[in-house]
Each structure stands twice: as C-alpha cells, then as structure tokens.
Write a protein that holds these residues in place. Structure first.
Motif, short mmCIF file in Angstrom:
data_model
loop_
_atom_site.label_atom_id
_atom_site.label_comp_id
_atom_site.label_asym_id
_atom_site.label_seq_id
_atom_site.Cartn_x
_atom_site.Cartn_y
_atom_site.Cartn_z
N PRO A 5 0.84 -1.20 0.00
CA PRO A 5 0.00 0.00 0.00
C PRO A 5 0.87 1.24 0.00
CG PRO A 5 -0.01 -1.06 2.15
CD PRO A 5 0.75 -1.96 1.23
N VAL A 7 2.32 4.21 1.33
CA VAL A 7 2.46 4.67 2.71
C VAL A 7 2.37 6.19 2.79
CG1 VAL A 7 3.89 4.45 4.75
CG2 VAL A 7 3.97 2.73 3.01
N ARG A 9 0.21 8.23 1.45
CA ARG A 9 -1.10 8.91 1.43
C ARG A 9 -1.54 9.21 2.87
NH1 ARG A 9 -4.84 3.53 0.94
NH2 ARG A 9 -4.21 2.99 3.02
N ALA A 10 -2.58 10.01 2.95
CA ALA A 10 -3.05 10.38 4.29
C ALA A 10 -3.57 9.15 5.02
CB ALA A 10 -4.17 11.41 4.15
N PRO A 11 -3.42 9.12 6.32
CA PRO A 11 -3.91 7.96 7.06
C PRO A 11 -5.41 7.83 6.91
CG PRO A 11 -3.24 9.71 8.55
CD PRO A 11 -2.80 10.12 7.19
N THR A 12 -5.87 6.61 6.75
CA THR A 12 -7.29 6.42 6.54
C THR A 12 -7.97 6.05 7.84
OG1 THR A 12 -6.71 4.17 6.01
CG2 THR A 12 -7.12 5.64 4.18
N THR A 13 -7.19 5.55 8.78
CA THR A 13 -7.82 5.07 9.99
C THR A 13 -7.15 5.71 11.17
OG1 THR A 13 -6.22 3.30 10.00
CG2 THR A 13 -8.36 2.80 9.07
N ALA A 14 -7.89 5.84 12.19
CA ALA A 14 -7.30 6.30 13.44
C ALA A 14 -7.62 5.24 14.48
CB ALA A 14 -7.90 7.64 13.83
N PRO A 15 -6.72 4.29 14.63
CA PRO A 15 -7.02 3.13 15.46
C PRO A 15 -7.37 3.51 16.88
CG PRO A 15 -4.95 2.84 14.34
CD PRO A 15 -5.40 4.23 14.07
N THR A 16 -6.91 4.69 17.31
CA THR A 16 -7.11 5.01 18.71
C THR A 16 -8.31 5.91 18.92
OG1 THR A 16 -5.49 6.71 18.34
CG2 THR A 16 -4.74 4.72 19.45
N GLN A 287 10.33 11.07 -3.18
CA GLN A 287 9.96 10.58 -1.85
C GLN A 287 9.06 9.35 -1.91
OE1 GLN A 287 8.67 13.78 0.55
NE2 GLN A 287 8.65 12.63 2.42
N PHE A 290 10.91 6.31 -2.91
CA PHE A 290 11.86 6.01 -1.86
C PHE A 290 11.19 5.20 -0.75
CE2 PHE A 290 15.36 6.53 0.88
CZ PHE A 290 16.35 7.17 0.19
N ILE A 291 10.02 5.67 -0.34
CA ILE A 291 9.34 5.02 0.78
C ILE A 291 8.79 3.66 0.35
CG2 ILE A 291 7.31 5.20 2.26
CD1 ILE A 291 8.12 8.22 2.44
N SER A 295 9.68 0.13 2.03
CA SER A 295 8.69 -0.86 2.46
C SER A 295 9.02 -2.21 1.84
CB SER A 295 7.28 -0.45 2.03
OG SER A 295 7.07 0.89 2.27
#
Lengths: 303, 293
Positions: A5, A7, A9-16, A287, A290-291, A295
């Motif tokens: 996936p 990495v 892009r903006a986070p899709t989930t906020a586990p907390t 970038q 690179f990332i 991964s």
C-alpha cells in the motif's frame, strides 16, 4: 510496489479514536499528541542540527564549555577545508561511478530475470524462481571469504570490479522477486498484441515492458542506489588503495582519525554533511518511490 | 530459448557468486587455509579451537546475543508505537513521518560516524544534553558496560525503517473492522489488541525474523563505533561478524585465517538458520488466520 500500500497517502484510519469525547478531553489529547510528537522530532533532528552547528564553528569554538548552540562566527570555509582532508572530490567520483554502475547492472539484470520468470514458459521456470527466493534468505557473509579469494585469484583485488560485476550478473534476488511480481500484474493481451505485430521478446521487453514497468524500476534503482552508497564492508575488504575508496570508507577513516580530541571536528562535520546530500536529494525528489522501496526492503531488511 | 537469454546473467551470477562460494566456504571451514598455501584438511579442529581455546569466541557470542536481545524487542516495540502514533489524523503528521524517515535516508556510515561524535564523553551532544537536564553523564562507547547499549541506541535511531513497514501494515487493515468495533463500544485498547495486532501479526512475525537476522549480522556499527575498530573496550562490542572480519581480513602483516574465519561464518550461519526455522515453526501459534473462530 503494486502490492504494498502507498504509505505516503493520508492515514485512513485512526485506530485510537474513541467515541467522541467531550471537547475538553479532545483538547487535552491533541495537546499531549503534539507534546509527544515534539519529543520524537527532537530525538530525530537534534543530532543533525548539532552536526550543522559544529560544521559552522571555528576550531577554537568546537570545544567551548559550555558549548554555544549557535556559533558566534560562521566558518563556511570548513566546507572547503574539510573535504580536502580526504580528497573528497575524488572519493565522490569513485562513489558515483561505483554506485552508478551497480544501479544500472543490478536493475537491468533483475528486470530481465523477472521478465523471463513471469512472462515466458520454459522448463525449470518454477525451480529458478524458488532458487532466487531461497537465496534471499542466505546471509551475504556466508560466501564472503571464498568470493574474496576468487576475486583475488583473477586479479581483481584493489579494483572496483568485485563491487560492480556481481551487480551485472544476477543483481539482487530481492529485485528479481519484485520485478517478477510487477510483470505478473501486467495483462497478457499487451504482449499478444505486440507479438501479432511481429515483435520478438527483446523488442517487447525494451519497447513495451520497460515503459510500463517504470514505477518498478525507479523504486529498484533508488534501493540499489541506497545499498551501494551505504556499502561499507565490501569496499573495505577489496580496496586497499585509499585513492580508490568510495566515500563510505573515506568517511569512516576520517572519523576514526579523531581518537583523542582534535580541534578538527568542524571539518569532519562539514564533510559528512556533503556526503549526506546525494541521498537526501534523491529522497526529496522521489519521496514516494523512496518510501515504497523501503517498504519493499522490509521483506529483506539489510540495514 | 529467449528465456535463457534473459535469465543467463542472473543464473551465471548465482552460480559463481552464491552457489560456488557457499560450498567452498563449507570446505574452507574444515581446513587451515590462510590464503597463501593450499588448504590443508584438518577436520573439526577449527571448531574445537573456537569452543575451547580461542579467548575471544565466547565473548563474541555474548556480545552478539546481547545486541540481539537489546535491539530486536526495542526496535519492534518502538517501530510499532511510532507507526500507531503517526497513523493518526493530525495536522503536521506527515512532517513528523518525514522526520522519522530522515535517519533512514542518510547514509549508514554518515549516521554512525556522526554518533561517534555525539557520544564523545567530554564534548559530545549526548553528555551535553544530560548535563543540561542535570542527569548523570556516561562514558558511552568507551565503557565496557555502556558500549553495547550505545551501539543499540545508534541502531535504534533508524527505527523509521521498521515504522514504515508497520505503517503500511496498519493502513491495510480494513476500516469497516474499526467502525464495527466502535459501534460495539470497544475502547482503543481493546481495538488495538483484538483487531490491529492480530491483523498485522504476519508482518510482525516476518519482522521478528528479519530484525534478528539483521542484528546477528551487525558489522558497520561495532566496526566504526568501537574505539579500536576491533570491538573494544575489551570484547564488549566484538560481535561475531567483527570476529570473522578480524580473523579473515586482519591488519597488514598478519596472516589471514580464512579457514578459521569460515568456521565462524558457519557457526553464525547455523544460528541464523535456527532462528528462521524456530520462528517459522512457532509463527502458526502467534499469527492470526481466518479459520480460527
């Protein structure tokens, strides 16, 4: 690559995330998140900032007690004098040549092998795939002594050949694996069409496949660049003459000259900064690749 | 036919640079080869010497294991914690991530040499910061007990590499699961331990293996950071890799002990094989799979 996936892009989930809290609770949580974020950032960035300030100090200011965070006079001359200590321009050229050739060789042969394993039918296809994947698990150190002896016997000791030729022959099993994965994801109708037009495999590979697989080989090139620019053990073993060293060996020997306290730290820091620039530039230009490469490297971590 | 043309370079390279050295080093391990005269077969003498008379072998096993025991759990825990922390919708989170990648992007030798100066007891950054916070300072790399922990700190500075992988794993977890859990009234802790952790467990197991294999082969950090370049002070940072290097590629004027170093290579190799096999064996217990109800 295609399978990992993105990495960046903006986070899709906020586990907390808990159920919506009272506004005050949320403010406290936000504040504490930023406090922790600040702490993490300082751990990551402080040594680099310190390197910058020391690189700009004069010889007498390096050992001031208490140390000043900002030098009261800027010694930009360090960026001229420091590199002279290890013949920086020459070592830079060595690094560029060794790294450049390793990247070209490693990526090219891996793409070719990946293409054969993914798109062509031939006896032994599966076997070779497993052989290459299996060799990913083999620690590089296992062959180091016989390899050294082999290269010494054919007169390649103290030349760049042991650092470059292996890249042109087989490159890197991880790259072969990644290339194969990417080639498998390309619809077969594309080669069919090219075959109908009378193109041979070489033609298909060069004019059809290479343009489509650009993301794959850019990622691989960046990885190969990182690996070669970082490589320290191999040039250390094979290169006896200091004028043939790449920067990695040069910088390590530069740093180890300071067993005691010499006032030349500022020169070292300035030079080290210059050594960091090419990978930094690559990182900020590409970038995303690179990332993704990092991964992918997570499947075969070699740091 | 075309296939063999495409595959030829990789096959030749594999045969010459992987397969041949593999068997050759197994043979060297049973000889007194020194690179000058022909290898002389001596059976298991190298191993006997290693386990009984070589004063540096067991200390180097200890140093290697200490590095693994310190580095692997910490890098996984910190890497995962950072990934969870950086996976939240906050303003500036992408800047934070970039800062975490920064040490990974820099050349390994550049970061290691930089830390060599950070750890200078008199004027290095580390003791300056501790002084400023009124905490006790340390000898870092020049103390027998603090040298290996210092090396682990340097390795942990690049924890961003582990974080990237966990971040990718976290983002692959389906959002619906989190939503469903929220509707069921699960708290953040429950969500993390009952959903997030099981779903990323395959990645976790892979990382355990890879980090152990990486740590077992640590060379650059102890080589550059130890004051004498040989794993000092004493034998405190002389990892197996450094031992192999020291025996196989000694300073000018000393004889290379290719046979003895090859035997050490095989000891290290077997340890790595055991680690991989054991983890693979137990991973079925740790990892979550769909058919477990």
């Amino acid at each position: 690559m295609t399978t990992s996936p993105d990495v960046t892009r903006a986070p899709t989930t906020a586990p907390t995330t808990a159920p919506p809290a009272k506004p005050r609770g949320r403010a406290v949580r936000t504040a504490s998140w930023y406090a922790v974020a600040l702490l993490i950032s300082s751990v990551m960035i402080l040594p680099i900032l310190w390197m910058l300030t020391v690189a700009l100090k004069g010889p007498s200011a390096v050992f001031e007690v208490p140390p000043r965070l900002l030098p009261h006079e800027f010694h930009f001359k360090n960026f001229i004098d420091g590199p002279k200590v290890i013949h920086f321009p020459r070592l830079l050229l060595n690094s560029v040549v060794i790294t450049g050739l390793s990247v070209i060789g490693g990526v090219m042969t891996s793409m070719m092998a990946g293409y054969a394993l993914a798109r062509l039918r031939f006896p032994g296809r599966k076997v070779w795939f497993y052989v290459f994947v299996g060799s990913m698990l083999l620690p590089p150190v296992v062959g180091i002594i016989p390899l050294f002896q082999l290269f010494k016997d054919i007169g390649w000791y103290d030349t760049w050949l042991p650092l470059i030729v292996p890249a042109f022959l087989g490159g890197n099993p991880l790259f072969i694996f990644l290339a194969r994965q990417y080639f498998l994801s390309i619809p077969h109708s594309i080669d069919e069409a090219a075959k109908v037009d009378g193109a041979g495999h070489v033609r298909i590979f060069v004019s059809v496949m290479l343009p489509i697989t650009k993301p794959a080989w850019i990622t691989m090139s960046i990885l190969a660049f990182q690996m070669s620019w970082n490589d320290y053990l191999n040039p250390l073993i094979y290169l006896y003459s200091s004028e043939k060293w790449p920067l990695s060996v040069g910088m390590a020997s530069f740093a180890s000259q300071f067993a005691g306290q010499t006032p030349d730290w500022n020169l070292y820091m300035a030079t080290n900064l210059l050594y960091m620039l090419p990978p930094l530039a690559v990182f900020f230009v590409a970038q995303r690749y690179f990332i993704q490469g990092l991964s992918a490297l997570g499947t075969v971590n070699q740091r | 036919m075309a296939a063999y043309v495409f595959l030829a370079p990789a096959v030749i390279g594999f045969t010459a640079f992987v397969l041949y050295p593999l068997f050759r080093s197994a043979y060297f391990a049973l000889t007194s080869y020194n690179g000058l005269s022909d290898p002389e077969f001596i059976g298991l003498d190298n191993f006997r010497r290693m386990f009984t008379t070589d004063p540096s072998f067991w200390p180097s096993v200890r140093a290697t294991l200490l590095l693994v025991v310190l580095y692997v759990p910490l890098s996984l825990a910190i890497g995962l914690a950072l990934a969870v922390f950086c996976n939240q919708r906050m303003r500036g989170v992408s800047l934070l991530r970039t800062l975490c990648y920064l040490p990974v992007v820099l050349p390994v030798v550049a970061t290691i040499t930089l830390w060599k100066f950070v750890f200078n007891p008199q004027v290095g950054l580390a003791n300056q910061v501790l002084d400023w916070l009124h905490l006790p300072t340390s000898e870092w790399l020049s103390g027998e007990n603090s040298a290996m922990p210092s090396i682990v700190i340097v390795m942990l500075w690049s924890v961003g590499a582990t974080m990237i992988i966990f971040l990718a794993a976290l983002q692959a977890v389906p959002t619906e699961l989190y939503e469903a859990a929220r509707l069921d009234g699960a708290g953040p802790r429950t969500v993390f331990f009952r959903i997030t952790l099981p779903l990323i467990s395959p990645i976790m197991v892979l990382q355990v293996v890879l980090q152990m294999v990486t740590a077992l082969q640590a060379f650059n950090q102890p080589k550059i950071l130890s004051p004498d370049g040989l794993g000092g002070p004493g034998f405190s940072t002389r990892t197996l890799m450094l031992s192999i290097y020291g025996n196989g590629f000694p300073k000018l004027g000393q004889v290379s002990q290719f046979g003895y170093a090859s035997a050490q290579v095989w000891v290290l190799f077997l340890v790595i094989v055991v680690v991989i096999a054991a983890t693979a064996r137990f991973s079925s217990i740790w990892t979550y799979s769909d058919h477990v109800s």
